[in-house]
Design a protein around this motif. Structure first.
Motif, short mmCIF file in Angstrom:
data_model
loop_
_atom_site.label_atom_id
_atom_site.label_comp_id
_atom_site.label_asym_id
_atom_site.label_seq_id
_atom_site.Cartn_x
_atom_site.Cartn_y
_atom_site.Cartn_z
N VAL A 34 0.85 -1.19 0.00
CA VAL A 34 0.00 0.00 0.00
C VAL A 34 0.89 1.24 0.00
CG1 VAL A 34 -1.75 1.23 1.31
CG2 VAL A 34 -1.78 -1.25 1.23
N ALA A 35 0.58 2.16 -0.85
CA ALA A 35 1.36 3.40 -0.92
C ALA A 35 0.76 4.48 -0.03
CB ALA A 35 1.44 3.89 -2.36
N SER A 40 -2.63 5.24 2.47
CA SER A 40 -3.77 4.63 3.15
C SER A 40 -4.63 5.72 3.75
CB SER A 40 -3.27 3.68 4.24
OG SER A 40 -4.36 3.07 4.86
N ASN A 69 -7.09 1.97 0.44
CA ASN A 69 -5.66 1.69 0.37
C ASN A 69 -5.24 1.79 -1.08
OD1 ASN A 69 -5.46 1.19 3.10
ND2 ASN A 69 -5.88 -0.99 2.88
N TYR A 125 1.36 7.38 4.67
CA TYR A 125 2.12 7.31 3.43
C TYR A 125 3.21 6.27 3.57
CZ TYR A 125 0.02 11.91 2.78
OH TYR A 125 -0.86 12.94 2.68
N ASN A 126 3.46 5.59 2.50
CA ASN A 126 4.59 4.67 2.47
C ASN A 126 5.58 5.19 1.44
OD1 ASN A 126 6.27 2.55 2.80
ND2 ASN A 126 4.97 1.03 1.81
N MET A 135 -5.62 0.80 13.45
CA MET A 135 -5.09 0.15 12.25
C MET A 135 -3.67 0.63 12.02
SD MET A 135 -6.57 0.33 8.44
CE MET A 135 -5.74 -0.46 7.08
N VAL A 156 -0.19 0.09 9.64
CA VAL A 156 0.34 -0.47 8.40
C VAL A 156 1.85 -0.43 8.51
CG1 VAL A 156 0.38 -0.28 5.91
CG2 VAL A 156 -1.64 0.41 7.18
N ALA A 157 2.46 -1.56 8.32
CA ALA A 157 3.90 -1.63 8.50
C ALA A 157 4.62 -0.90 7.38
CB ALA A 157 4.33 -3.09 8.54
N GLY A 158 5.71 -0.31 7.74
CA GLY A 158 6.58 0.27 6.72
C GLY A 158 6.25 1.69 6.36
N PHE A 159 5.32 2.29 7.04
CA PHE A 159 4.97 3.65 6.68
C PHE A 159 5.96 4.62 7.30
CE2 PHE A 159 1.28 1.64 5.27
CZ PHE A 159 0.72 2.49 4.34
N THR A 160 6.37 5.54 6.50
CA THR A 160 7.45 6.39 6.95
C THR A 160 6.95 7.62 7.70
OG1 THR A 160 7.36 7.44 4.79
CG2 THR A 160 9.00 5.70 5.11
N HIS A 161 5.88 8.16 7.28
CA HIS A 161 5.33 9.28 8.02
C HIS A 161 3.83 9.32 7.77
CE1 HIS A 161 6.15 10.85 4.00
NE2 HIS A 161 5.18 11.71 4.20
N ARG A 162 3.20 10.07 8.57
CA ARG A 162 1.74 10.08 8.44
C ARG A 162 1.20 11.42 8.89
NH1 ARG A 162 -0.43 6.44 13.50
NH2 ARG A 162 0.00 7.97 15.11
N PHE A 163 0.04 11.65 8.44
CA PHE A 163 -0.68 12.84 8.88
C PHE A 163 -1.95 12.37 9.55
CE2 PHE A 163 -3.95 15.95 8.35
CZ PHE A 163 -3.31 17.08 8.80
#
Lengths: 647, 289
Positions: free
Chosen positions: A19-20, A22, A85, A122-123, B1, B3-10
């Motif tokens: 997923v890029a 979400s 996603n 974001y991934n 929830m 999600v693995a591997g996410f580098t940053h988020r808002f």
């Protein structure tokens, strides 16, 4: 919905594995456009302060509760607990069925908008391609701006310099790289941003306002899109034109009512689209009006001449094909989830008015078109386009909606739901094509331009941006119209309705009108005395005008033709409120003198036949539309027209 | 929830108004702090775009009024400060005051000036208020340099000045930080007001000027009647800071402990209110533009 849920969980997206971006329960709502908000004070600055105060207080509730009022209006909820996603290695076109949430989703993904609720993850690194925001330093070069943007997005200096080096290898882009940003048109800025997106090592490329790339960049962009799946890059696309994103998208994310309807391969997801209407709309849009009529409200850019010229093209194209007074829209406002018929509104179009396609609205609406059809029709396909900022065209094929209000006369009622968003001025264009039983088509030209005016019940004021002044005569009149009911008191004989021919604005149709033999049974008026034709009950809106005498010889019959808009009397005839005929002594005390209002201006055709001894005179009122009247005087019992005068 | 591997988020909390969650907003601001130099550079560069003198305006803007005031008011005997040469006294006061003055006047335009940057990168609006501190801090640094230079020159010229090399000097940055907090909090309100109505650009300089004369910058606090001194110490948050800064720099006067605490409390309230107000306004501002 199960399918949507399946997509959301990602299980169906077998090809791209991870997923890029979400979206988790994302909500996004905004206030109605400022021109639709109630005006609190006459002083503009004070009004802004009051407006800010009201929004400030109402915002928390409106953000959390979709039904909560927001400054005496409804907040527009673009997204309601939107979850999706978006996979890596896919070119995803985000489209909304008739609304603008697609653009909102991509703008949120690009980091250009903040959601009011929910979470976005974001991934990887995101690169937003937004021409409007590319050049914050207006007096610095495009390359400097691009470098600063890339640096802000945390790309390394090496990546930036490499990308700029490659951009400069394209001759067309190199020419603009060293120009100050304010001197570069938007398309060139978009090309620069697109080139940077292709060259910088971004994981997610979000393009909220996709345009067709320039030829110098088309090959590079095409190659980038083709390589995106193998490189694991997620490209999110949204555009006002569906036709712009469809060629590129490998996946489609469809949104309806603020929720994800479907997300999957483009060919499968497109099943949710109305292919018939979409195809018609797309085909028509490609050679028609460019939708880029967005109003750039940045005064600096305007002053610098950095204005998109497409808007003027759209305006002029609209002006060529419009015909005033020939289409009526009724409008419904969504309030509390229910549609409520509020008022029928129209814009009076002056003769010298160049731009009739003025729409001032920003909310859910239901445009109701009532059109007379010249002949019996097996299928009718009206297509409404919303030429507007940040929205996809609303396309509706509404053959099943064909509902003649009068059985004697084929008449189309097209109900087109839509949503107008963002503080912009909107234009609607309606095209209608009709098909006979034998399959042949007729009436397939862009028929009318629609004019939509917000109803008075919403308490809004007409607003014209500065750019429109001079193009548009702000004669927005909002009237409360009642439903038409022929209640008697009509003049004798008949009223016949016909469609206007192909004619210029306000002109008398030069071609032969097609009578559709729709005759309303009307009673004879009771006495030779004063008669009145009270077609519509309600406000008296006609204005009396100077009269003119003509003589009606004995033994002759008078028939009068007045042009009325085709759709006018079909559902209400709201222009003609009162026509009076009364005995009047002629110059030589001839009892058959005729008195006619000289400025009786109504589009369409109305035939009023009088008989000697009963119809002694007419004093029709004048409606605020420009039209002509003709009358026929012929000997009684003679079916052919005799002397004919035309005024 | 997760999600693995996410580098940053808002993130904003689901089903909760953005405005109500101060913690989330502060977290957003903190997460955006790496962009602060960029925003500050952008705002500063915008100010000096299309100017002939460029950054030299900082020195001119800082020194010209000080020089004029020093030349005039050093001859007013009531403004005399025992033990401190008046121009140095004035420079010490202006070092603090210029942070307030420049901070409010440029901070007022920070949101408006940064609208293009906001269009490019969705940053918390409060970051612009923080970034607008760059200009006053640069001015303050220039003024402090001039003050040090003046002290050195006075020493060479034989003017008797208290030494600056005292442990209390370490308190001066704390005082400047308090002033910066105050300016940031006020900037939030005036910058939003500037977007809403241009009356702000008339009102703010007027009020700033009144505040300037109400603050002991030109004159020592002792020049005021005792009652006015108390009023000024407790009602004007800058007065204790001004007195404390002179004490920190030169050891003159007294350390106003209680008024300084009151002032710090007031400044803290203004700063927090500024965050809260900006947080709620940020949702509304796009609808106002």
């Amino acid at each position: 919905m199960a399918r949507a849920a399946e997509h959301m969980s990602g299980s169906r997206l077998s090809e791209p594995s991870s997923v890029a971006v979400s979206f988790i329960g994302v909500g996004y709502c905004r206030a109605p456009a400022k021109h639709l908000r109630p005006r609190g004070a006459s002083n503009e600055a004070l009004n802004r302060l009051l407006e800010f105060s009201a929004l400030f207080r109402a915002m928390p509730k409106a953000a959390s509760d979709p039904g909560a009022p927001y400054n005496k209006g409804q907040a527009i909820h673009y997204l309601r607990a939107f979850s999706a996603n978006f996979p890596t290695g896919a070119v995803i076109g985000v489209a909304d069925k008739g609304e603008a949430a697609g653009v909102a989703v991509v703008r949120i993904a690009a980091g250009l908008e903040a959601p009011t609720a929910g979470e976005v993850r974001y991934n990887g690194r995101v690169f937003p391609v937004d021409a409007a925001g590319l050049a914050p330093f207006q007096f610095r070069t495009v390359a400097e701006n691009l470098g600063m943007l890339a640096k802000a997005l945390r790309f390394s200096d090496r990546d930036i310099s490499d990308a700029l080096l490659q951009i400069r290898s394209v001759r067309e882009l190199d020419a603009i790289a060293d120009l100050p940003a304010y001197r570069v048109p938007k398309q060139a800025l978009f090309d620069m941003a697109l080139a940077a997106a292709c060259l910088l090592p971004a994981d997610i490329v979000a393009i909220p306002d996709m345009r067709s790339p320039s030829p110098c960049l088309a090959t590079r962009w095409e190659r980038f899109v083709q390589q995106a799946p193998s490189r694991g890059i997620c490209i999110l696309l949204a555009a006002r034109k569906l036709s712009v994103i469809l060629p590129w998208a490998t996946h489609l994310a469809l949104i309806e009512n603020g929720n994800l309807l479907d997300l999957g391969p483009a060919d499968i997801a497109a099943e949710h689209l109305d292919i018939l209407g979409a195809a018609a709309g797309i085909a028509d849009r490609d050679d028609g009006i460019d939708d880029d009529g967005s109003l750039d409200e940045d005064p600096d850019e305007e002053a610098n001449g950095n204005r998109d010229p497409n808007y003027a093209d759209a305006a002029s194209t609209c002006a060529e094909v419009r015909e005033p007074g020939s289409l009526r829209i009724s409008q419904s406002i969504t309030e509390g989830g229910q549609f409520r018929l509020s008022a029928r509104d129209r814009l009076d179009v002056a003769e010298n008015q160049r731009q009739p396609t003025l729409v001032v609205a920003e909310h859910d609406f239901e445009a109701r078109f009532e059109l007379d059809l010249p002949e019996d029709t097996s299928s009718v396909r009206p297509c409404l386009e919303i030429l507007a900022k940040e929205t996809l065209p609303t396309i509706l094929a509404c053959g099943p909606e064909l509902r003649p209000p009068f059985p004697e006369r084929p008449c189309l009622t097209a109900i087109v739901p839509g949503k107008l968003l963002s503080p912009a001025t909107w234009a609607l264009r309606l095209t209608v094509s009709c098909r006979r039983d034998d399959g042949s088509e007729y009436l397939q030209t862009p028929l009318k331009h629609a004019v939509l005016v917000v109803p008075e019940t919403s308490g809004v004021r007409p607003f014209l941006p500065l750019k429109w002044r001079g193009l548009v005569t702000p004669q927005l009149e909002i009237r409360e119209i009642e439903t038409f009911e022929p209640t008697g008191g009509l003049p004798p004989a008949s009223i016949r309705i016909s469609t206007p021919g192909e004619s210029g604005p306000g002109a008398f149709p030069s071609s032969q009108p097609i009578d559709i033999d729709s005759v309303w049974p009307v009673p004879r008026y009771p006495s030779p005395g004063e008669i009145s034709m009270d077609i519509m009950r309600g406000k008296y809106i006609l204005t009396r005008t100077p009269a003119q005498h003509i003589e009606l010889p004995g033994g002759h019959v008078l028939s009068m033709h007045a042009r009325i808009p085709a759709g006018l009397l079909a559902g209400g005839g709201y222009l003609l409120r009162l026509v009076q005929a009364r005995p009047h002594a002629g110059p030589r005390d001839d009892p058959f003198s005729l008195l006619i209002g000289a400025e009786f201006r109504i589009d369409g055709e109305m035939v009023v036949s009088g008989e000697p001894g009963t119809a002694a005179g007419f004093r029709p009122g004048a409606a605020p539309l420009h039209a002509d009247i003709e009358w026929h005087i012929r000997p009684a019992g003679n079916e052919t027209e005799g002397a004919r005068d035309e005024k | 929830m997760t999600v693995a591997g996410f580098t940053h988020r808002f993130t904003t909390r689901p089903n909760k108004a953005l405005s109500r969650d101060v913690g989330d907003y502060v977290a957003r601001v903190v997460a955006s702090l790496p962009q602060l130099p960029l925003v500050a550079r952008y705002l500063v560069q915008r100010i000096f775009d299309r100017t002939v003198l460029g950054f030299w305006w900082i020195a001119l803007r800082a020194l010209t009024p000080v020089a004029a005031m020093a030349l005039i008011f050093m001859h007013v005997t009531e403004f005399g400060t025992p033990g401190l040469f008046y121009p140095v006294f004035l420079l010490a006061g202006m070092t603090v005051w210029i942070v307030v003055d420049i901070g409010i006047s440029y901070g007022m335009r920070s949101l408006f000036a940064g609208r293009r940057l906001q269009r490019m990168m969705r940053l918390p609006a409060f970051l612009f208020s923080l970034a607008s501190l760059s200009m006053p801090l640069i001015h303050g640094a220039v003024m402090l340099s001039v003050l040090v230079f003046a002290v050195i020159v006075c020493g060479i010229a034989g003017v008797d000045l208290p030494s600056m090399m005292r442990w209390q000097l370490a308190l001066f940055p704390v005082l400047i930080a308090l002033v910066a907090m105050l300016v940031t909090g006020l900037t939030v309100f005036v910058s939003i007001a500037f977007i809403l109505t241009r009356d702000t650009r008339f009102v703010v300089p007027m009020l700033t000027q009144v505040w300037f004369f109400g603050t002991p910058v030109l004159y020592p606090l002792s020049a005021l009647p005792p009652g006015w001194q108390t009023l000024s110490l407790y009602l004007n948050p800058l007065t204790p800071i001004m007195e404390a800064s002179r004490y920190a720099l030169f050891g003159i006067g007294q350390w106003p402990a209680v008024p300084l605490l009151v002032s710090a409390f007031f400044i803290g309230v203004v700063f927090l209110c500024g965050i809260w107000f900006m947080m709620r306004s940020e949702w509304v501002l796009p609808d106002m533009s």
